[in-house]
Design a protein around this motif. Structure first.
Motif, mmCIF file in Angstrom:
data_model
loop_
_atom_site.group_PDB
_atom_site.id
_atom_site.type_symbol
_atom_site.label_atom_id
_atom_site.label_comp_id
_atom_site.label_asym_id
_atom_site.label_seq_id
_atom_site.Cartn_x
_atom_site.Cartn_y
_atom_site.Cartn_z
ATOM 1 N N SER A 97 0.191 4.762 -7.727
ATOM 2 C CA SER A 97 -0.088 3.505 -7.027
ATOM 3 C C SER A 97 0.296 2.286 -7.856
ATOM 4 O O SER A 97 0.486 1.198 -7.302
ATOM 5 N N LYS A 98 0.426 2.441 -9.165
ATOM 6 C CA LYS A 98 0.823 1.315 -10.002
ATOM 7 C C LYS A 98 2.324 1.051 -9.910
ATOM 8 O O LYS A 98 2.794 0.001 -10.324
ATOM 9 N N ARG A 101 3.897 -1.658 -4.636
ATOM 10 C CA ARG A 101 2.903 -2.544 -4.042
ATOM 11 C C ARG A 101 3.254 -2.755 -2.583
ATOM 12 O O ARG A 101 4.426 -2.725 -2.191
ATOM 13 N N LYS A 102 2.240 -2.964 -1.801
ATOM 14 C CA LYS A 102 2.439 -3.140 -0.370
ATOM 15 C C LYS A 102 2.841 -4.586 -0.117
ATOM 16 O O LYS A 102 2.205 -5.518 -0.610
#
Length: 157
Positions: A97-98, A101-102
């Motif tokens: 997840s790092k 980014r959305k």
């Protein structure tokens, strides 16, 4: 008289022997000097070798320390390579997840995209037409300039 001649002959023979002995003596002295020079050079080489041996003997106690340092550095290198491999794997993993980014906002609808594409194509075509017109004007101006130049040259002559 004959004794004098015999003694003179003996004297000549003795001089020849003496000259030969002196020549042999000179050769021997030259050979001795050469050998002494060789001995001196060999003594210098021996002294150099003794110095090299002493330097090597002084370095001998540090060899185990240097070997231990090599082992330590190799293990550190292996650890750093493993860390680099781990970090590289984390960076490339899509589930990380790092890593991403959305983005906020919304994707345009296909109809909106098609309309925008149509507008851009029309603008492109208009620009192409303007470019062709400007090329024609440039060509005409160039031809006129060339004619004027030739007239000016003919007028000078």
């Amino acid at each position: 008289g004959i004794q004098l001649i015999d003694r003179n002959d003996e004297l000549c023979i003795l001089y020849e022997k003496s000259n030969m002995q002196q020549a042999v003596l000179k050769k021997g002295e030259v050979a001795i000097r050469e050998k002494e020079e060789e001995i001196r050079m060999m003594d210098l080489q021996v002294a150099e070798l003794v110095r090299d041996i002493e330097v090597t003997r002084r370095k001998l106690p540090t060899i185990p320390e240097l070997e231990q340092q090599i082992v330590t550095l190799q293990s550190q290198l292996a650890e750093e390579r493993a860390l680099a491999e781990k970090l590289s794997g984390e960076l490339e993993a899509p589930e990380n997840s790092k890593r991403w980014r959305k983005l906020e906002g919304k994707d345009p609808e296909p109809e909106d995209l098609a309309a925008k594409l149509q507008v851009l194509e029309e603008r492109l075509n208009d620009k192409k037409e303007q470019l062709l017109e400007k090329d024609l004007v440039l060509e005409e101006v160039t031809n006129l300039a060339n004619r004027l130049r030739t007239q000016a040259l003919e007028g000078r002559e």
